[in-house]
Design a protein around this motif. Sequence first.
Motif, PDB file in Angstrom:
ATOM      1  N   LEU B 397       0.771  -1.247  -0.147  1.00 28.19           N
ATOM      2  CA  LEU B 397       0.038  -0.237   0.063  1.00 28.19           C
ATOM      3  C   LEU B 397       0.929   1.228   0.060  1.00 28.19           C
ATOM      4  CD1 LEU B 397      -2.688  -1.145   2.789  1.00 28.19           C
ATOM      5  CD2 LEU B 397      -2.949  -0.942   0.313  1.00 28.19           C
ATOM      6  N   ARG B 398       0.445   2.315  -0.669  1.00 29.50           N
ATOM      7  CA  ARG B 398       1.142   3.454  -0.862  1.00 29.50           C
ATOM      8  C   ARG B 398       0.169   4.525  -0.929  1.00 29.50           C
ATOM      9  NH1 ARG B 398       6.396   2.596  -3.451  1.00 29.50           N
ATOM     10  NH2 ARG B 398       6.705   0.379  -3.872  1.00 29.50           N
ATOM     11  N   PRO B 399       0.821   5.829  -0.657  1.00 27.15           N
ATOM     12  CA  PRO B 399      -0.152   7.040  -0.472  1.00 27.15           C
ATOM     13  C   PRO B 399      -1.216   7.060  -1.423  1.00 27.15           C
ATOM     14  CG  PRO B 399       2.119   7.674   0.105  1.00 27.15           C
ATOM     15  CD  PRO B 399       2.259   6.385  -0.453  1.00 27.15           C
ATOM     16  N   GLY B 400      -2.357   7.257  -1.174  1.00 22.06           N
ATOM     17  CA  GLY B 400      -3.493   7.407  -2.121  1.00 22.06           C
ATOM     18  C   GLY B 400      -3.923   6.011  -2.613  1.00 22.06           C
ATOM     19  N   LEU B 408      -9.592   4.852   1.469  1.00 23.37           N
ATOM     20  CA  LEU B 408      -8.509   5.826   0.830  1.00 23.37           C
ATOM     21  C   LEU B 408      -7.656   6.205   1.675  1.00 23.37           C
ATOM     22  CD1 LEU B 408      -7.854   7.202  -1.983  1.00 23.37           C
ATOM     23  CD2 LEU B 408      -9.099   8.918  -1.046  1.00 23.37           C
ATOM     24  N   LEU B 409      -6.309   5.839   1.453  1.00 27.39           N
ATOM     25  CA  LEU B 409      -5.281   6.227   2.366  1.00 27.39           C
ATOM     26  C   LEU B 409      -4.715   7.426   2.142  1.00 27.39           C
ATOM     27  CD1 LEU B 409      -3.616   2.772   2.430  1.00 27.39           C
ATOM     28  CD2 LEU B 409      -4.868   3.567   4.088  1.00 27.39           C
ATOM     29  N   GLY B 410      -4.149   8.081   3.278  1.00 30.75           N
ATOM     30  CA  GLY B 410      -3.621   9.292   3.011  1.00 30.75           C
ATOM     31  C   GLY B 410      -1.984   9.384   2.825  1.00 30.75           C
ATOM     32  N   ASP B 411      -1.466  10.615   2.984  1.00 26.17           N
ATOM     33  CA  ASP B 411       0.038  10.810   2.610  1.00 26.17           C
ATOM     34  C   ASP B 411       0.854  10.335   3.516  1.00 26.17           C
ATOM     35  OD1 ASP B 411      -0.114  12.475   4.237  1.00 26.17           O
ATOM     36  OD2 ASP B 411       0.270  14.469   2.832  1.00 26.17           O
ATOM     37  N   ASP B 412       0.269   9.849   4.675  1.00 27.00           N
ATOM     38  CA  ASP B 412       1.352   9.270   5.925  1.00 27.00           C
ATOM     39  C   ASP B 412       1.889   7.850   5.504  1.00 27.00           C
ATOM     40  OD1 ASP B 412      -1.856   8.687   6.275  1.00 27.00           O
ATOM     41  OD2 ASP B 412      -0.669   7.234   7.807  1.00 27.00           O
ATOM     42  N   VAL B 413       1.196   7.213   4.428  1.00 28.10           N
ATOM     43  CA  VAL B 413       1.479   5.793   4.362  1.00 28.10           C
ATOM     44  C   VAL B 413       3.076   5.665   3.948  1.00 28.10           C
ATOM     45  CG1 VAL B 413       1.095   3.887   2.858  1.00 28.10           C
ATOM     46  CG2 VAL B 413      -0.776   5.197   3.592  1.00 28.10           C
ATOM     47  N   SER B 414       3.956   4.857   4.961  1.00 30.70           N
ATOM     48  CA  SER B 414       5.420   5.004   4.386  1.00 30.70           C
ATOM     49  C   SER B 414       5.866   3.478   4.521  1.00 30.70           C
ATOM     50  CB  SER B 414       6.145   5.896   5.551  1.00 30.70           C
ATOM     51  OG  SER B 414       5.438   6.904   5.741  1.00 30.70           O
ATOM     52  N   LEU B 415       5.121   2.530   4.132  1.00 26.18           N
ATOM     53  CA  LEU B 415       5.648   1.022   4.213  1.00 26.18           C
ATOM     54  C   LEU B 415       6.928   1.044   3.104  1.00 26.18           C
ATOM     55  CD1 LEU B 415       5.688  -1.789   5.169  1.00 26.18           C
ATOM     56  CD2 LEU B 415       3.897  -2.290   3.751  1.00 26.18           C
ATOM     57  N   ALA B 416       6.771   1.487   2.030  1.00 23.83           N
ATOM     58  CA  ALA B 416       7.957   1.293   0.894  1.00 23.83           C
ATOM     59  C   ALA B 416       9.151   1.915   1.740  1.00 23.83           C
ATOM     60  CB  ALA B 416       7.562   2.089  -0.169  1.00 23.83           C
ATOM     61  N   GLU B 417       9.234   3.074   2.114  1.00 24.20           N
ATOM     62  CA  GLU B 417      10.226   3.692   3.003  1.00 24.20           C
ATOM     63  C   GLU B 417      10.799   2.589   3.833  1.00 24.20           C
ATOM     64  OE1 GLU B 417       7.359   5.349   2.214  1.00 24.20           O
ATOM     65  OE2 GLU B 417       7.820   7.471   2.367  1.00 24.20           O
TER      66      GLU B 417
END
Lengths: 160, 784
Positions: B397-400, B408-417
């Motif tokens: 899952l990534r932002p958006g 709908l996910l926000g811009d706080d999503v940081s799994l890739a990082e």
Amino acid sequence: MKLQFNLNGCHVEIEAPADTSLLSVLRDYLGLTGTKEGCGVGECGTCSVLLDGRLVNSCLTLAAQASGRQVVTIEGMSLPDGSPNDLQQAFIQYGAVQCGFCTPGMVLAGEALLASNSQPTRLEIREAIAGNLCRCTGYQQIVDAIQSTAQKRQEVNPNA
Amino acid sequence: MPEFQFIGKPTDRVDALEKVLGTAKYIDDYSLPGMLVAHTLRSNLPHARILRVDVSAALKIPGVVAVITCEDFMDHGRFGYPIADMFMLAYQRVRYVGDGIASIAAENKAALQLGLDAIQVELEELPGVFNPLTALNASTTIVSEQPWDAPEYPRGNLLTHYVVRKNDPQNELARCPVTLEEDYSTMHQEHAYLETEGALAVPWPGSSGVTVYASCQSPFINRGNLVRTLGLGEDNIRVIQPQVGGAFGGKDDLMYQISGQVAKLALLTDRPVKMILSREESLIASYKRDSMQMHVQLGADANGKLRASQIHATVDSGAYASITPFTAWRSSIHAMGPYRYDACHVDTDVVYTNNGYSGAFRGFGNTEVCFAIEQAMDELALMVKRDPIDLRLQNCLRPGDTTPHGQLLGDDVSLAECLEQVRKLSDWKRKHAAYTRQAAEPLTPGEFRRGIGVAAVFHGMSLGAEGVDFAVGTLTVNSDYTLTLTSGLTDYGTGSRTAFTLIAAETLGLNPQRFNMPRPDTDLSHDSGPTVASRATVLGGNATHVTAQRLASLLNKSAADLLGCREDEIVRHGELYIGPKEEPATFELVVEHAHKIGLTLTSRGRWSSPEIHWSMETGQGKPYFAYHFGAQVAEVLVDTGTGKVDVTGFWAVHNTGTVIFPQGACGQLYGGIAQGLGYALMERVDYDNGYIQATNFDEYLIPTALDVPDIVGAFVEKPFAAGPFGAKNLGEPGVVPTAPAILNAITNATGRRIRSLPASLERVLLGKDLRKEGSSTACKLGLN
């Protein structure tokens, strides 16, 4: 039976049944509640005290075994003015304390190690506290605190 | 990122000093004149009808002062949240080994033991339900009864059922070139807080009310249960939390029973009553992390792009519901992992059995499902010949993005990082390639092999769409210019009192040393719901922030009046208030002036979580207002001669938002990982026909300092807009991905996949269990 021993530098005499554990004497007879009971079978180390400088589980030690010997508990670790000693201070600084229930035993395990090994490796520290369970910290910050104390003591007194 | 004065800076935990000195008072450290000791007589049968309980002989024993049963409580002491299916002491039936039947208060332990032996209990043994997978069969004994006030619960032994629904995965699976279908199982886990349960009740003059000191997680829920079962008003019951020696989710329901028993005994005897559980009693009677059986189907394209997941899980709630309806709901929401799918179905059955009972435990249902999905992802990576981190990056899952729940996910999503960072920190590429090559070579028995494994996590914040979610804080400026801060959320070793203090200090621009924060006390703080589910930092932190902002506004008004300027002209420098004209004013002067102009310097603030919603019928909604993300990598050394696994390295990167209390954050992360390591390799709560097989730390092994490696932790501090100063939750996620990371590493080392916990010696060596453990004897020895 009558028991006498040296507790944190003071002579104590008490009357207790022969099968009383040192832990019970400390907590129930003398009101020193810094020493904890976590399992009662010598597995967790929350009841650790120093007996003639050696780390023992006070739940498995009969009070009679302490007769005539030196017992040090967490209450005997602080400086004369009641402030924490350097190892206790390091526990605070490094975040080695969470719930705090294992902390008294851990501090004593750390002191017992540093008394016999002034420059322990991290593995030696881990071995020395392996009889003291901690469920909160994952041990890392406890190891950090003991290691930094060893280094600081070495700087102050390189011949120790 | 904004520069903070106090947040994120090294700070001492507010209660560390008394803890290192040994002066911190835990419940067993309390002793009062005239205090009685109490103990509970517990069932040694897993399921039985109570035919008779005769306490008359016990009451004749010298030194026995009072004996109670469920008859001494209102509505037989029935309580429970969200389903009231428990009793302060068993009513009509006992449903697990360790269920309380009667409780005694006596002058001393010797009289207590004689009294326990003298209680006559006649039990008629009933067939028990021990296999959660057959609990729903029509012919199976029914464990629970339907509470009159919960018409939707239960249906037979089905406590509840949850679904997540997105499109039709079976349709998709049929068209996927790569599919996986496997079963995974986890077992119960014991919290193993080093301080066992205990409570002390002190009656008020004439037994008009009672104060209960309880080593519990949620004093307000405790008080609510006491109100309900003792027949006293809220004003006649006060619950105070002493220092708590660890909880991890485990000090709720059993603690409420203990509190109810000592409170009733204190009211009856008009004397203080204390009860402390032995380790054996604690292990037998306390609730555990639930065990789960999971059936996982995944479908993907040939290059590894995930398309469908279908997951069925059976959760063993044991004899009572406790908070398992919430944890199992969290399991359902998280079962598919933090990945994108075209279609996804989750079905979770929560069943009653007579295996102890399950409740809250750090990770709160996510730990179990993460074990399954993160191993399945690695199995899929092998099938499509992709690097496990690459496969996760491809699908995460990534932002958006929109989750399978329709959120709908926000811009706080940081799994890739998190995944990228943990790959770098752990030197993943080199190690994974080397160990994978080695695993392909034939094994010489006794050879040591290394392996490396990864697992990812997402973890919804706070209770989610099932619970009312708010917290309340208060602040008062005292006459000596200190400030008192309260929160209804408790600190049982987590460090939340320190985090709240830092948030208040930062908001007010005052030194943290000015603040004191009493431990929770129902007379001094405000109900803020249960302290579970990683709620404290965001819920309690925001409530503290709102409270401090209100006080700051009052102080600013006073300062403006004092300095003869407008509020917006005031600049702060350290604790000083500086206006355009006059000499800067100290905090003390501003406070004195506030008193002169009649301002009351107290504030109270409440923060409710943003709107969330969930439809139990459609399996869609916005289950949590946001998620924490993280990734962990474990490196292991496996002795292929004995099956012994050493975890030799561990790296963890978590998206925490702003870190408020760094030592505390690291401690939460390391501690969670250590618990996950125990869950992976050694912690084993076997119920053999309802009898727990490990009753002390000589049998229930938890990690020692030698089992846990030095951990490398890092935080992705992308500020989270709805969190206090940008912080996210942190307490639970550390434990969640640890076990699958370790098991993936074992597979990388040995080529053998272990799909059941724990990865014991024989499972690592042979892939199966060698023996059925134990008998009921050990368990019985720990009781009564």
